[in-house]
Design a protein around this motif. Structure first.
Motif, PDB file in Angstrom:
ATOM      1  N   ASP A 137       0.873  -1.175   0.000  1.00 47.28           N
ATOM      2  CA  ASP A 137       0.000   0.000   0.000  1.00 47.28           C
ATOM      3  C   ASP A 137       0.907   1.221   0.000  1.00 47.28           C
ATOM      4  OD1 ASP A 137      -2.383   1.311  -0.057  1.00 47.28           O
ATOM      5  OD2 ASP A 137      -3.036   0.764   1.960  1.00 47.28           O
ATOM      6  N   HIS A 138       0.420   2.352  -0.435  1.00 48.50           N
ATOM      7  CA  HIS A 138       1.271   3.535  -0.434  1.00 48.50           C
ATOM      8  C   HIS A 138       0.498   4.757   0.025  1.00 48.50           C
ATOM      9  CE1 HIS A 138      -0.596   3.864  -4.468  1.00 48.50           C
ATOM     10  NE2 HIS A 138      -0.458   5.167  -4.293  1.00 48.50           N
ATOM     11  N   LEU A 139       1.238   5.730   0.562  1.00 47.58           N
ATOM     12  CA  LEU A 139       0.635   6.967   1.036  1.00 47.58           C
ATOM     13  C   LEU A 139       0.168   7.793  -0.158  1.00 47.58           C
ATOM     14  CD1 LEU A 139       0.287   8.146   3.936  1.00 47.58           C
ATOM     15  CD2 LEU A 139       2.100   9.765   3.327  1.00 47.58           C
ATOM     16  N   THR A 140      -1.038   8.347  -0.038  1.00 45.23           N
ATOM     17  CA  THR A 140      -1.602   9.166  -1.104  1.00 45.23           C
ATOM     18  C   THR A 140      -2.041  10.520  -0.563  1.00 45.23           C
ATOM     19  OG1 THR A 140      -3.810   8.244  -0.693  1.00 45.23           O
ATOM     20  CG2 THR A 140      -2.498   7.206  -2.410  1.00 45.23           C
ATOM     21  N   LEU A 141      -2.182  11.453  -1.470  1.00 46.00           N
ATOM     22  CA  LEU A 141      -2.773  12.745  -1.162  1.00 46.00           C
ATOM     23  C   LEU A 141      -4.250  12.654  -1.549  1.00 46.00           C
ATOM     24  CD1 LEU A 141      -1.192  16.177  -2.121  1.00 46.00           C
ATOM     25  CD2 LEU A 141      -3.644  15.793  -2.227  1.00 46.00           C
ATOM     26  N   ILE A 142      -5.144  13.005  -0.627  1.00 51.56           N
ATOM     27  CA  ILE A 142      -6.579  12.973  -0.906  1.00 51.56           C
ATOM     28  C   ILE A 142      -7.142  14.390  -0.836  1.00 51.56           C
ATOM     29  CG2 ILE A 142      -6.890  10.592  -0.137  1.00 51.56           C
ATOM     30  CD1 ILE A 142      -7.917  11.644   2.543  1.00 51.56           C
ATOM     31  N   TYR A 143      -8.185  14.647  -1.629  1.00 45.61           N
ATOM     32  CA  TYR A 143      -8.747  15.994  -1.630  1.00 45.61           C
ATOM     33  C   TYR A 143     -10.233  15.961  -1.992  1.00 45.61           C
ATOM     34  CZ  TYR A 143      -8.531  15.935  -6.771  1.00 45.61           C
ATOM     35  OH  TYR A 143      -8.714  15.623  -8.094  1.00 45.61           O
ATOM     36  N   ASN A 144     -10.933  17.027  -1.609  1.00 46.12           N
ATOM     37  CA  ASN A 144     -12.350  17.187  -1.914  1.00 46.12           C
ATOM     38  C   ASN A 144     -12.482  17.849  -3.281  1.00 46.12           C
ATOM     39  OD1 ASN A 144     -14.967  18.718  -2.031  1.00 46.12           O
ATOM     40  ND2 ASN A 144     -15.282  17.731  -0.053  1.00 46.12           N
ATOM     41  N   PRO A 152      -4.422  18.719  -7.101  1.00 47.70           N
ATOM     42  CA  PRO A 152      -2.999  18.770  -6.742  1.00 47.70           C
ATOM     43  C   PRO A 152      -2.224  17.675  -7.465  1.00 47.70           C
ATOM     44  CG  PRO A 152      -4.313  17.854  -4.945  1.00 47.70           C
ATOM     45  CD  PRO A 152      -5.280  18.337  -5.976  1.00 47.70           C
ATOM     46  N   THR A 153      -0.956  17.942  -7.708  1.00 51.34           N
ATOM     47  CA  THR A 153      -0.111  16.968  -8.409  1.00 51.34           C
ATOM     48  C   THR A 153       1.169  16.670  -7.647  1.00 51.34           C
ATOM     49  OG1 THR A 153       0.999  18.716  -9.662  1.00 51.34           O
ATOM     50  CG2 THR A 153      -0.962  17.712 -10.666  1.00 51.34           C
ATOM     51  N   SER A 154       1.470  17.455  -6.621  1.00 52.44           N
ATOM     52  CA  SER A 154       2.734  17.336  -5.901  1.00 52.44           C
ATOM     53  C   SER A 154       2.493  17.338  -4.394  1.00 52.44           C
ATOM     54  CB  SER A 154       3.649  18.510  -6.278  1.00 52.44           C
ATOM     55  OG  SER A 154       4.742  18.623  -5.388  1.00 52.44           O
ATOM     56  N   ASP A 251     -11.125  12.435  -4.057  1.00 51.76           N
ATOM     57  CA  ASP A 251     -10.276  11.881  -5.107  1.00 51.76           C
ATOM     58  C   ASP A 251      -8.881  11.654  -4.550  1.00 51.76           C
ATOM     59  OD1 ASP A 251      -9.645  10.796  -7.529  1.00 51.76           O
ATOM     60  OD2 ASP A 251     -10.085  12.585  -8.713  1.00 51.76           O
ATOM     61  N   VAL A 252      -8.100  10.880  -5.304  1.00 44.95           N
ATOM     62  CA  VAL A 252      -6.832  10.348  -4.820  1.00 44.95           C
ATOM     63  C   VAL A 252      -5.718  10.703  -5.800  1.00 44.95           C
ATOM     64  CG1 VAL A 252      -5.677   8.271  -3.968  1.00 44.95           C
ATOM     65  CG2 VAL A 252      -8.187   8.369  -4.009  1.00 44.95           C
ATOM     66  N   VAL A 253      -4.564  11.117  -5.264  1.00 45.54           N
ATOM     67  CA  VAL A 253      -3.430  11.481  -6.104  1.00 45.54           C
ATOM     68  C   VAL A 253      -2.180  10.753  -5.613  1.00 45.54           C
ATOM     69  CG1 VAL A 253      -1.902  13.352  -6.844  1.00 45.54           C
ATOM     70  CG2 VAL A 253      -4.356  13.782  -6.582  1.00 45.54           C
ATOM     71  N   LEU A 314      -4.761  -1.037 -12.406  1.00 48.07           N
ATOM     72  CA  LEU A 314      -3.340  -0.690 -12.438  1.00 48.07           C
ATOM     73  C   LEU A 314      -3.146   0.811 -12.273  1.00 48.07           C
ATOM     74  CD1 LEU A 314      -0.585  -2.143 -12.929  1.00 48.07           C
ATOM     75  CD2 LEU A 314      -0.756  -1.375 -15.297  1.00 48.07           C
ATOM     76  N   ASP A 315      -4.008   1.586 -12.905  1.00 48.81           N
ATOM     77  CA  ASP A 315      -3.920   3.040 -12.831  1.00 48.81           C
ATOM     78  C   ASP A 315      -4.287   3.575 -11.450  1.00 48.81           C
ATOM     79  OD1 ASP A 315      -3.158   3.100 -15.461  1.00 48.81           O
ATOM     80  OD2 ASP A 315      -5.133   3.648 -16.241  1.00 48.81           O
ATOM     81  N   ARG A 316      -4.891   2.727 -10.612  1.00 49.56           N
ATOM     82  CA  ARG A 316      -5.301   3.163  -9.276  1.00 49.56           C
ATOM     83  C   ARG A 316      -4.406   2.582  -8.175  1.00 49.56           C
ATOM     84  NH1 ARG A 316     -11.820   2.663  -8.972  1.00 49.56           N
ATOM     85  NH2 ARG A 316     -11.406   3.697  -6.972  1.00 49.56           N
ATOM     86  N   THR A 317      -3.282   2.023  -8.568  1.00 50.96           N
ATOM     87  CA  THR A 317      -2.286   1.544  -7.612  1.00 50.96           C
ATOM     88  C   THR A 317      -0.915   2.072  -8.037  1.00 50.96           C
ATOM     89  OG1 THR A 317      -1.575  -0.470  -8.760  1.00 50.96           O
ATOM     90  CG2 THR A 317      -3.610  -0.619  -7.475  1.00 50.96           C
TER      91      THR A 317
END
Length: 353
Positions: A137-144, A152-154, A251-253, A314-317
């Motif tokens: 699993d990996h840490l993600t940036l989440i946003y409303n 966000p991209t960074s 959403d998840v980045v 794949l695009d979501r991991t």
């Protein structure tokens, strides 16, 4: 009316193939095993994607799922049962698995009995841990998505003053706080995390005034969905789950700088009364079929290199961008836990006020 014999035979062959099961059942093994693993949505999805298909493949083996809220709870159960184990297989966090290995609660997996070991990513083998990585699993940036545009991209976007008072995340000693500090340390040019995270802590001191809560309740996902916060951090598998549950409101980045993996391991309990059946389950769980199914169900990245993941999943991991993952020795960091917690309390928390 006559029927072309070749077409008739081809039709029979096609019908026969359609009637066959998608897999060959194995009745050579029998028994009953208990799997200790996480409760809640993890249990629901792991049962459907891995446990139930395994029992169809091995109809004479029954798997009982023992749910636990945390790896620490599983460790307590294993310690209590050490004299007479009731659990045969345990799925838990890598750092706790190291403790259990040191206490001889787990035994090493043997390649002869678990052939899928040969197909695992290098990161799935952790020095000092008897088992192997079963999920990444990996840490993600989440946003409303209603409050934040453009997306966000960074990771650096978290330091944007516009998010002051609208950013939530668990702080140290929670592993998410440690993970973001490791990422901040890498972005600031810091070296091996096991030698210290001073540059990461300096960046977290800069971030602290923007943070609404280091202890989000009920959790960062819910606060982002209900608009209490605009941004936060979370683990990818649960972030993707809440993205679907919220119909895209969350959403998840995976930021462009990459991220860090959290590894869950699968382990054979020492003294298992059903060793062969337990090894069969571990081998299946590490195999490409189970890895593919669970990745496409809950978006953990697979640890088996042969798992063929569909493009949507794949695009979501992080499975397709393994090279962007920052290597972290969680075992070494665990030894610094008290030091890092004290550094957090002395430097970061006061800067929040």
């Amino acid at each position: 009316m006559t029927i072309d014999r070749r077409l008739f035979i081809a039709g029979l062959a096609a019908s026969a193939l359609t009637a066959l099961p998608a897999f060959a059942q194995d009745t050579s093994l029998s028994g009953e095993i208990t799997l200790a693993a996480y409760s809640g949505v993890f249990q629901d999805n792991y049962t459907k994607a891995v446990v139930e298909p395994f029992m169809k493949r091995f109809p004479n083996i029954r798997v009982n799922y023992y749910p636990a809220q945390s790896s620490a709870q599983m460790l307590g159960t294993l310690r209590a049962q050490k004299g007479s184990p009731q659990v045969d297989v345990a799925l838990l966090d890598v750092s706790i698995a190291r403790v259990a290995t040191d206490e001889e609660l787990f035994v090493p997996l043997e390649a002869a009995n678990v052939p899928n070991l040969a197909s695992l990513h290098d990161l799935a083998t952790i020095e000092g841990v008897a088992g192997r990585g079963v999920t990444f699993d990996h840490l993600t940036l989440i946003y409303n998505t209603k409050a934040v545009s453009p997306a966000p991209t960074s990771w650096n976007d978290l330091w944007n003053p516009r998010f002051k008072g609208k950013f939530v995340m668990p702080g140290v000693p929670d592993i998410q706080g440690t993970a973001l500090t490791v990422i901040a340390n890498a972005m600031a040019g810091g070296g091996d995390p096991a030698r210290g995270l001073d540059k990461g802590f300096a960046r977290m001191v800069e971030l602290a005034p923007l943070v609404q809560s280091w202890d989000p309740k009920p959790d960062a996902y819910t606060l982002v969905i209900n608009g209490t916060a605009d941004v936060g951090v979370g683990w990818n598998a649960r972030s993707q789950f809440y993205k679907d549950q919220s119909k895209g409101l969350l959403d998840v980045v995976l930021p462009k700088e990459g991220s860090v993996f959290q590894i869950n391991t699968i382990n054979l309990v020492a003294g298992s009364k059903n060793k062969k059946a337990a090894e069969a389950f571990i081998d299946y769980a590490l195999g490409p079929e189970a890895q593919k199914a669970f990745t496409e169900t809950m978006f953990y990245a697979p640890t088996n290199k042969k798992a063929e993941i569909g493009k949507e999943a794949l695009d979501r991991t992080a499975a397709g961008v393994m090279e962007r993952m920052i290597r972290v020795d969680w075992i070494a960091l665990a030894k610094l836990r008290d030091k890092l917690t004290e550094q957090w309390r002395r430097q970061v928390l006061p800067a929040s006020r």
